[in-house]
Design a protein around this motif. Structure first.
Motif, PDB file in Angstrom:
ATOM      1  N   ILE A 155      15.535 -50.294   1.014  1.00 39.00           N
ATOM      2  CA  ILE A 155      15.356 -50.938   2.324  1.00 39.00           C
ATOM      3  C   ILE A 155      15.874 -49.968   3.363  1.00 39.00           C
ATOM      4  O   ILE A 155      17.015 -49.506   3.270  1.00 39.00           O
ATOM      5  N   ALA A 156      15.049 -49.640   4.336  1.00 37.69           N
ATOM      6  CA  ALA A 156      15.437 -48.645   5.329  1.00 37.69           C
ATOM      7  C   ALA A 156      16.477 -49.205   6.289  1.00 37.69           C
ATOM      8  O   ALA A 156      16.480 -50.387   6.626  1.00 37.69           O
ATOM      9  N   ASN A 157      17.319 -48.321   6.734  1.00 38.60           N
ATOM     10  CA  ASN A 157      18.367 -48.638   7.707  1.00 38.60           C
ATOM     11  C   ASN A 157      17.972 -47.959   9.023  1.00 38.60           C
ATOM     12  O   ASN A 157      17.765 -46.745   9.048  1.00 38.60           O
ATOM     13  N   PRO A 158      17.779 -48.665  10.143  1.00 42.97           N
ATOM     14  CA  PRO A 158      18.207 -50.049  10.379  1.00 42.97           C
ATOM     15  C   PRO A 158      17.077 -51.096  10.434  1.00 42.97           C
ATOM     16  O   PRO A 158      17.345 -52.280  10.497  1.00 42.97           O
ATOM     17  N   ARG A 159      15.789 -50.668  10.409  1.00 43.63           N
ATOM     18  CA  ARG A 159      14.720 -51.623  10.688  1.00 43.63           C
ATOM     19  C   ARG A 159      14.119 -52.257   9.441  1.00 43.63           C
ATOM     20  O   ARG A 159      13.116 -52.947   9.507  1.00 43.63           O
ATOM     21  N   THR A 160      14.716 -52.015   8.287  1.00 42.96           N
ATOM     22  CA  THR A 160      14.455 -52.724   7.024  1.00 42.96           C
ATOM     23  C   THR A 160      13.048 -52.543   6.465  1.00 42.96           C
ATOM     24  O   THR A 160      12.563 -53.407   5.735  1.00 42.96           O
ATOM     25  N   GLN A 161      12.381 -51.419   6.764  1.00 43.52           N
ATOM     26  CA  GLN A 161      11.096 -51.148   6.120  1.00 43.52           C
ATOM     27  C   GLN A 161      11.338 -50.927   4.623  1.00 43.52           C
ATOM     28  O   GLN A 161      12.374 -50.382   4.224  1.00 43.52           O
ATOM     29  N   ILE A 162      10.383 -51.346   3.799  1.00 40.44           N
ATOM     30  CA  ILE A 162      10.522 -51.220   2.349  1.00 40.44           C
ATOM     31  C   ILE A 162       9.428 -50.295   1.823  1.00 40.44           C
ATOM     32  O   ILE A 162       8.242 -50.517   2.064  1.00 40.44           O
ATOM     33  N   ALA A 163       9.858 -49.265   1.099  1.00 40.97           N
ATOM     34  CA  ALA A 163       8.907 -48.300   0.547  1.00 40.97           C
ATOM     35  C   ALA A 163       8.029 -48.951  -0.521  1.00 40.97           C
ATOM     36  O   ALA A 163       8.396 -49.967  -1.114  1.00 40.97           O
ATOM     37  N   ASP A 164       6.878 -48.342  -0.771  1.00 42.08           N
ATOM     38  CA  ASP A 164       5.957 -48.823  -1.811  1.00 42.08           C
ATOM     39  C   ASP A 164       6.512 -48.377  -3.176  1.00 42.08           C
ATOM     40  O   ASP A 164       5.949 -47.511  -3.855  1.00 42.08           O
ATOM     41  N   LEU A 165       7.602 -48.996  -3.570  1.00 37.91           N
ATOM     42  CA  LEU A 165       8.441 -48.512  -4.666  1.00 37.91           C
ATOM     43  C   LEU A 165       7.707 -48.333  -5.990  1.00 37.91           C
ATOM     44  O   LEU A 165       7.805 -47.282  -6.639  1.00 37.91           O
ATOM     45  N   LYS A 166       6.992 -49.339  -6.408  1.00 36.66           N
ATOM     46  CA  LYS A 166       6.338 -49.297  -7.718  1.00 36.66           C
ATOM     47  C   LYS A 166       5.238 -48.240  -7.772  1.00 36.66           C
ATOM     48  O   LYS A 166       5.162 -47.455  -8.732  1.00 36.66           O
ATOM     49  N   ASN A 167       4.404 -48.205  -6.753  1.00 38.17           N
ATOM     50  CA  ASN A 167       3.290 -47.249  -6.760  1.00 38.17           C
ATOM     51  C   ASN A 167       3.769 -45.805  -6.623  1.00 38.17           C
ATOM     52  O   ASN A 167       3.154 -44.888  -7.175  1.00 38.17           O
ATOM     53  N   ILE A 168       4.864 -45.601  -5.896  1.00 40.00           N
ATOM     54  CA  ILE A 168       5.423 -44.248  -5.800  1.00 40.00           C
ATOM     55  C   ILE A 168       5.931 -43.806  -7.175  1.00 40.00           C
ATOM     56  O   ILE A 168       5.749 -42.662  -7.586  1.00 40.00           O
ATOM     57  N   GLY A 169       6.547 -44.735  -7.890  1.00 37.02           N
ATOM     58  CA  GLY A 169       7.030 -44.425  -9.235  1.00 37.02           C
ATOM     59  C   GLY A 169       5.905 -44.020 -10.173  1.00 37.02           C
ATOM     60  O   GLY A 169       6.033 -43.053 -10.947  1.00 37.02           O
ATOM     61  N   LYS A 170       4.791 -44.726 -10.102  1.00 37.38           N
ATOM     62  CA  LYS A 170       3.632 -44.393 -10.938  1.00 37.38           C
ATOM     63  C   LYS A 170       3.079 -43.016 -10.576  1.00 37.38           C
ATOM     64  O   LYS A 170       2.701 -42.228 -11.453  1.00 37.38           O
ATOM     65  N   LEU A 171       3.042 -42.734  -9.280  1.00 36.83           N
ATOM     66  CA  LEU A 171       2.532 -41.450  -8.807  1.00 36.83           C
ATOM     67  C   LEU A 171       3.426 -40.308  -9.287  1.00 36.83           C
ATOM     68  O   LEU A 171       2.925 -39.270  -9.750  1.00 36.83           O
ATOM     69  N   CYS A 172       4.731 -40.481  -9.174  1.00 38.15           N
ATOM     70  CA  CYS A 172       5.675 -39.441  -9.602  1.00 38.15           C
ATOM     71  C   CYS A 172       5.562 -39.183 -11.100  1.00 38.15           C
ATOM     72  O   CYS A 172       5.626 -38.034 -11.548  1.00 38.15           O
ATOM     73  N   GLU A 173       5.390 -40.241 -11.861  1.00 41.95           N
ATOM     74  CA  GLU A 173       5.238 -40.098 -13.307  1.00 41.95           C
ATOM     75  C   GLU A 173       3.972 -39.297 -13.630  1.00 41.95           C
ATOM     76  O   GLU A 173       3.984 -38.396 -14.480  1.00 41.95           O
ATOM     77  N   LYS A 174       2.902 -39.600 -12.935  1.00 42.07           N
ATOM     78  CA  LYS A 174       1.624 -38.922 -13.157  1.00 42.07           C
ATOM     79  C   LYS A 174       1.690 -37.454 -12.758  1.00 42.07           C
ATOM     80  O   LYS A 174       1.144 -36.579 -13.439  1.00 42.07           O
ATOM     81  N   LYS A 175       2.394 -37.172 -11.661  1.00 37.42           N
ATOM     82  CA  LYS A 175       2.426 -35.817 -11.109  1.00 37.42           C
ATOM     83  C   LYS A 175       3.643 -35.001 -11.565  1.00 37.42           C
ATOM     84  O   LYS A 175       3.819 -33.864 -11.135  1.00 37.42           O
ATOM     85  N   ASN A 176       4.494 -35.604 -12.401  1.00 39.95           N
ATOM     86  CA  ASN A 176       5.694 -34.914 -12.883  1.00 39.95           C
ATOM     87  C   ASN A 176       6.615 -34.509 -11.732  1.00 39.95           C
ATOM     88  O   ASN A 176       7.089 -33.372 -11.636  1.00 39.95           O
ATOM     89  N   ILE A 177       6.873 -35.463 -10.836  1.00 42.71           N
ATOM     90  CA  ILE A 177       7.725 -35.232  -9.669  1.00 42.71           C
ATOM     91  C   ILE A 177       8.990 -36.086  -9.821  1.00 42.71           C
ATOM     92  O   ILE A 177       8.915 -37.236 -10.243  1.00 42.71           O
ATOM     93  N   LEU A 178      10.123 -35.514  -9.462  1.00 40.85           N
ATOM     94  CA  LEU A 178      11.376 -36.284  -9.489  1.00 40.85           C
ATOM     95  C   LEU A 178      11.311 -37.385  -8.427  1.00 40.85           C
ATOM     96  O   LEU A 178      11.044 -37.106  -7.249  1.00 40.85           O
ATOM     97  N   TYR A 179      11.574 -38.600  -8.844  1.00 35.27           N
ATOM     98  CA  TYR A 179      11.537 -39.744  -7.933  1.00 35.27           C
ATOM     99  C   TYR A 179      12.981 -40.172  -7.662  1.00 35.27           C
ATOM    100  O   TYR A 179      13.669 -40.686  -8.543  1.00 35.27           O
ATOM    101  N   ILE A 180      13.433 -39.927  -6.432  1.00 37.54           N
ATOM    102  CA  ILE A 180      14.807 -40.242  -6.048  1.00 37.54           C
ATOM    103  C   ILE A 180      14.805 -41.501  -5.187  1.00 37.54           C
ATOM    104  O   ILE A 180      14.121 -41.554  -4.163  1.00 37.54           O
ATOM    105  N   VAL A 181      15.587 -42.496  -5.590  1.00 34.29           N
ATOM    106  CA  VAL A 181      15.670 -43.750  -4.845  1.00 34.29           C
ATOM    107  C   VAL A 181      17.118 -43.996  -4.420  1.00 34.29           C
ATOM    108  O   VAL A 181      18.018 -44.046  -5.258  1.00 34.29           O
ATOM    109  N   ASP A 182      17.319 -44.111  -3.111  1.00 35.18           N
ATOM    110  CA  ASP A 182      18.632 -44.478  -2.578  1.00 35.18           C
ATOM    111  C   ASP A 182      18.727 -46.003  -2.601  1.00 35.18           C
ATOM    112  O   ASP A 182      18.026 -46.697  -1.869  1.00 35.18           O
ATOM    113  N   ASN A 183      19.602 -46.511  -3.438  1.00 31.86           N
ATOM    114  CA  ASN A 183      19.727 -47.952  -3.686  1.00 31.86           C
ATOM    115  C   ASN A 183      20.852 -48.599  -2.883  1.00 31.86           C
ATOM    116  O   ASN A 183      21.231 -49.743  -3.144  1.00 31.86           O
TER     117      ASN A 183
END
Length: 413
Positions: A157-185
Motif C-alpha cells: 500500500i503506497a504511502n501516503p495516498r494508499t495506491q495498491i500495486a497489481d501484486l499478483k500479476n507483477i509476481g507472475k511477470l517476474c517469475e516468467k521473466k526471471n526478475i527479482l520481485y521486491i515487495v515492501d510490506n
C-alpha cells in the motif's frame, strides 16, 4: 504436541523458540552487547570465518539477539532467511549494494515513500537506471522491461495516498521473466499480508513501524522467501557459490551490504522489536478497525474533499485490497476543503499527535506536502497527486469514539 504449521500467527511468534533452551530458562532471548566472540581454538575461528561452521564473527555481521529476531521475522513472513538492519531504508539500500552493478535496471512503483524515492534518485545518478511507473497496472511495467532489468520494486500500500500495486500479476511477470520481485510490506505488515503469496522474491519491512509498534526503536529487515532461483541471477560472485544456491542471494547481501556498509541492528533494538512483535496481531486488528471507522466518518464530512483509504468502496483498488489483505491497514490520508487551512486544522487536534512515524500505538498526523514530500518539489508532488492540504494519518489503538470526536471537532470549529 500440536504441529507448528497448524498454529495461529500469534501463537507461532510467541512460541517459535520453545524447543530451544535459553540461558537460565529465560523466556526471551537476552541482550548480548558483546562485539567479539570467543572460539574453542584457532581452527574453530577459521572454520566460522570460512563458513564451514555456524558461529558469530563480529558484532557488525551478526549477534545472538539479532539472530533471534531474524528467525522470528522469517517465521512471520513464512520465508527462508532474514537479515536485520539498523533501519528499513538500510534494508532497501542493502539490495542495491549487495546485488546490483553499474548499468543494471530497476522498475519501481512511482507511488513511493519519500525517502525510498530520494534513494532511487541517488543511485540513478550512480549508474543504475530506474524507471518509475504506475504499478497499479501491469501494462505500465511490461513496457519498461529490458534485458538489463534485474528488479521490480513495489510497496503493498503506497504511502501516503494508499495506491495498491497489481501484486499478483507483477509476481507472475517476474517469475516468467526471471526478475527479482521486491515487495515492501511495511504498510500492511506480515500480519495483514504475506508477499510470498504473490511470488515475491525478497520482502522489506521497516521494523520501526507496526512490527515494533511502540515508536521507540529503529530497525529494518530483508526476508528471502525461497521462491527465486539464485542460479539465474547473473551478479552472484563466485566466492558465494560454494554454498547451496538457495542461500546465494542472502549470503551475498549479508557480506557485501551488511558487513561492508555496516548498517547493523543493535542488540537492544532487536530485543525491543522482538518484544513488540508479540502483540502485532492485537494492535493491528484494533488500529485497522479504527482506521476504517475514521475513514468512513471523514468521507461523510462536508469539509473534507477526498479521503484515501483502501477500505472505502470508492477506492480504485478496494476489491483487490479486500481479496488480498486481512484488514485494510491503519494508514489513511485526506484532503481538506479550501476553506480550511491545513496547519490550523492540525493544531486543533487534541489526541492525534503531529509526528512523522507510522504504525505507532498512538494516532499520528502529518502535513505531507510540507514535510516528508517537500524536498521533491511541487511539480513532482502534483504528478503524484499530493495536494498542499493532504494530511496523512497513522491511526492508533485509542478508543475509537475519542479519535472520531477529535477529528470531527477540529473540522467544525
Amino acid at each position: 504436541m500440536m504441529n507448528k504449521k497448524n498454529l495461529g500467527f500469534t501463537t507461532k511468534i510467541l512460541h517459535y523458540n520453545k524447543k530451544k533452551y535459553i540461558e537460565h530458562g529465560s523466556i526471551h532471548k537476552p541482550i548480548y552487547n558483546n562485539v567479539a566472540f570467543k572460539y574453542k581454538n584457532a581452527k574453530h575461528i577459521a572454520e566460522v570465518f570460512q563458513g564451514k561452521q555456524n558461529g558469530y564473527r563480529y558484532g557488525r555481521q551478526g549477534n545472538p539477539t539479532v539472530s533471534a529476531l531474524e528467525k522470528k521475522i522469517t517465521l512471520m513472513e513464512n520465508g527462508k532467511y532474514t537479515i536485520c538492519f539498523s533501519t528499513g531504508m538500510a534494508a532497501i539500500a542493502a539490495i542495491i549494494q549487495g546485488l546490483l552493478i553499474k548499468n543494471d535496471h530497476i522498475i519501481s512503483s512511482f507511488f513511493l515513500f519519500g525517502n525510498t524515492n530520494s534513494m532511487f534518485n541517488t543511485i540513478n545518478l550512480q549508474g543504475i537506471k530506474i524507471d518509475m511507473v504506475d504499478a497499479t497496472d501491469i501494462k505500465n511495467i511490461k513496457k519498461k522491461i529490458t534485458s538489463r532489468t534485474k528488479i521490480i520494486f513495489v510497496e503493498t500500500i503506497a504511502n501516503p495516498r494508499t495506491q495498491i500495486a497489481d501484486l499478483k500479476n507483477i509476481g507472475k511477470l517476474c517469475e516468467k521473466k526471471n526478475i527479482l520481485y521486491i515487495v515492501d510490506n511495511t504498510i500492511t505488515s506480515p500480519y495483514l499480508f504475506q508477499p510470498k503469496t504473490v511470488k515475491a522474491s525478497l520482502i522489506i519491512n521497516s521494523l520501526t513501524k507496526s512490527i515494533c509498534g511502540h515508536g521507540n526503536t529503529l530497525g529494518g529487515s530483508l526476508t528471502d522467501t525461497g521462491i527465486y532461483n539464485w542460479k539465474k541471477f547473473s551478479n552472484i560472485l563466485n566466492i558465494y557459490k560454494k554454498y547451496h544456491y538457495s542461500k546465494w542471494g542472502i549470503i551475498q547481501i549479508r557480506s557485501k551490504a551488511l558487513r561492508d556498509f555496516g548498517a547493523s541492528l543493535s542488540p537492544e533494538s532487536a530485543y525491543n522489536i522482538s518484544i513488540g512483535a508479540e502483540t502485532i496481531s492485537l494492535r493491528q486488528k484494533k488500529a485497522c478497525k479504527n482506521a476504517l471507522s475514521l475513514a468512513n466518518m471523514l468521507n461523510n464530512e462536508k469539509n473534507i474533499s477526498k479521503v484515501f483509504y483502501p477500505g472505502l468502496s470508492t477506492h480504485p483498488q478496494h476489491k483487490l485490497a479486500k481479496k488480498k489483505f486481512k484488514y485494510f491497514g491503519n494508514i489513511l490520508s485526506f484532503e481538506l476543503n479550501k476553506n480550511i487551512k491545513c496547519f490550523e486544522y492540525l493544531n486543533k487536534l487534541k489526541i492525534a499527535i503531529i509526528a512523522s512515524n507510522l504504525g505507532d500505538n498512538r494516532t499520528l498526523v502529518i502535513p505531507v506536502a510540507h514535510t516528508i514530500y517537500f524536498e521533491m518539489g511541487k511539480k513532482k508532488r502534483k504528478k503524484m497527486g499530493i495536494s498542499e492540504s493532504l494530511i496523512r494519518v497513522s491511526v492508533g489503538i485509542e478508543n475509537i469514539k475519542d479519535i472520531l470526536y477529535d477529528f470531527k471537532k477540529a473540522l467544525n470549529f
